[in-house]
Structure formats: structure tokens, C-alpha cells
Design a protein around this motif. Structure first.
Motif, short mmCIF file in Angstrom:
data_model
loop_
_atom_site.label_atom_id
_atom_site.label_comp_id
_atom_site.label_asym_id
_atom_site.label_seq_id
_atom_site.Cartn_x
_atom_site.Cartn_y
_atom_site.Cartn_z
N ALA A 75 0.82 -1.22 0.00
CA ALA A 75 0.00 0.00 0.00
C ALA A 75 0.85 1.26 0.00
N GLY A 76 2.15 1.13 -0.28
CA GLY A 76 3.01 2.30 -0.23
C GLY A 76 3.81 2.59 -1.47
N ALA A 77 4.14 1.57 -2.26
CA ALA A 77 5.03 1.76 -3.40
C ALA A 77 4.45 2.73 -4.43
N TRP A 78 3.13 2.78 -4.56
CA TRP A 78 2.51 3.68 -5.53
C TRP A 78 2.85 5.14 -5.24
N PHE A 79 3.09 5.44 -3.96
CA PHE A 79 3.37 6.81 -3.55
C PHE A 79 4.84 7.15 -3.71
N GLY A 80 5.69 6.19 -3.47
CA GLY A 80 7.13 6.41 -3.58
C GLY A 80 7.88 5.16 -3.15
#
Length: 271
Positions: A75-80
Motif C-alpha cells: 500500500a506504499g510503493a505507488w506513492f514512492g
């Protein structure tokens, strides 16, 4: 005017993750706003959409996925890349987070229609953790708010509002016919009283389109927490309208703006 971090400090970390909640706490937010859904196996998870597509590397409806499947997603890689490995939090993790960090509250949005049995999956863990007095439960759905009141009358509750009848008055009739029916201010106040809420939380643009809304809600003894405002001009307008809190994606900037603009008049007077 209080600062509420929308889905955490969601402009510096991926929304509705523990990283975003930690960033909001460190930024000095008064409260964190987040969203919850139920999984297929009736576990409470923190995510805004009713699908996992937008904020994870998976796909599908939250309500059709088991907790284990949701927790396996990134749930975090999409953001950075620095946030790769962040997971969709469970409600239990949120309670542990709150329990370890005094001084911050929770504005908890239940997405969609929840029954009394559904609501207990939130209210009972809250009570067991001794955190009920630090939480406001809210929803766009009056039935969900009513279920909260039925199951946990001691829990403070709020009603979210997207539109009102007055705000839609200038919309052409043919277009207005395509929109959901919106309440008058009087009907909205009556609904809030019927539901026993402590706060009515309108969409930010309503402040300009319906300037009598905040006074009417305040006159009824309700707080007003407006969403989602991220620019200084909007913060100034909200403060001028005497709202009680602003829900923002930029809680650190809003906290700094409030501190700076509150100090400015005193500094000018001293000079």
C-alpha cells in the motif's frame, strides 16, 4: 481552529497507512481522519475506496477479499519507493497506534452502510482499548450514524455532508434532476438532532456557496469540521467562517500557517 489530518499526513506519505498517521502525529495534528471498510471475513481495515486498486498493487473489492489477501498487498510503493512495503492497516493497528501516542484524536469514517452488528466490530474494540472518548465516528450514511448511536451511545458521532438544497439552487434544473436529493439547512439541522451527532461536517466549497450554513449549525449547538481544504486562501475563509476544524491533506502546513498568522497581529502591535 483544529487541524485534522485527512487520511493522515497524506501529502508526505501514502494515505491511510501507519506512515501517514505517524507523520500526522509528528506534525502536531489535533486529530487523524481515516476510513474503514469490512473485508469478506468481516475484519475492519483502513482504506478509502471500496476497491484496493487505487492505493495498492492489487485489484478487487475490499468486501470480496479476505484479510490475509488485503494484508499481502503493498500500500506504499505507488506513492514512492521509500514507502514500499507499507500495508493496509487493520483497525487493531490503529488502536495500538493511538494507545501509544497521547494527545491525538481520531475522526473515524465508516464507508457506506453498516448495520448494528457491523458497527460493533468497531465500537467494541474501541471500548476494550479505553479509547472511545478520543474518537468521533462519522459517515455520509444516516443509517450508519444511527447504528453507531444505537450500539454505542457514548461515542461521539458526526454526519458528513456533500451538498445542501441551497447550494444547488443555481444549478440548472435539468442537471439538478440528475443529482441526489439534498436537504435544506433546516432539514439538515433536524436530521443532526435526530441522529444525536455532535458535529456536522460539510464539503469545503459549501462555505462560499452557502454562507449561512455554519451559523445555522452553530446555532443548533453543532460543531463544524469542513473538508478537504489544502490552500491558504481556503484556510483563511474557513477561519473567517468560524469553523471548528479543518480536515486537510497538509496538516503540517496548516498547523504552521495557523501558528504564523496567529502570531502576526501580536508582533505588529508590539512593533
Amino acid at each position: 481552529m483544529k487541524v485534522i489530518a485527512h487520511r493522515g499526513n497524506s501529502w508526505v506519505a501514502p494515505e491511510n497507512t501507519l506512515a501517514a498517521f505517524e507523520a500526522a502525529w509528528r506534525a502536531g495534528a489535533d486529530s487523524i481522519e481515516l476510513d474503514v471498510h469490512l473485508t469478506a471475513d468481516r475484519e475492519v481495515v483502513v482504506i478509502h475506496d471500496d476497491t484496493v486498486d487505487a492505493t495498492t498493487d492489487g485489484s478487487g473489492a475490499v468486501g470480496e477479499l479476505a484479510l490475509a489477501d488485503v494484508r499481502a498487498l503493498d500500500a506504499g510503493a505507488w506513492f514512492g519507493t521509500g514507502f514500499a512495503g507499507q500495508r493496509v492497516p487493520t483497525f487493531a493497528e490503529v488502536l495500538a497506534f493511538l494507545g501509544e501516542r497521547a494527545g491525538i484524536e481520531l475522526l473515524l469514517e465508516l464507508k457506506g452502510s453498516w448495520s448494528a452488528d457491523d458497527v460493533r466490530l468497531v465500537t467494541e474494540p474501541l471500548a476494550a482499548a479505553g479509547l472511545t472518548d478520543r474518537v468521533i465516528g462519522q459517515s455520509f450514511w444516516p443509517g450508519t450514524v444511527a447504528a453507531l448511536g444505537e450500539v454505542a451511545p457514548e461515542l461521539r458521532r458526526g454526519l458528513l455532508v456533500l451538498e445542501t438544497a441551497a447550494a444547488l439552487a443555481d444549478v440548472p434544473a435539468d442537471l439538478r434532476a440528475l443529482l441526489p436529493e439534498a436537504p435544506t439547512t433546516a432539514a439538515l439541522v433536524d436530521l443532526c438532532r435526530e441522529l444525536g451527532v455532535v458535529t456536522c461536517n460539510p464539503y469545503g466549497p459549501l462555505l462560499a456557496r452557502q454562507p449561512d450554513l455554519v451559523p445555522a449549525l452553530h446555532a443548533a449547538g453543532l460543531q463544524v469540521m469542513v473538508w478537504t481544504l489544502d490552500e491558504e486562501a481556503d484556510w483563511a475563509a474557513a477561519r473567517e467562517a468560524t469553523v471548528d476544524a479543518v480536515i486537510t491533506n497538509r496538516p503540517d502546513r496548516l498547523a504552521g500557517w495557523l501558528a504564523t498568522t496567529a502570531a502576526a497581529p501580536r508582533e505588529s502591535a508590539a512593533a
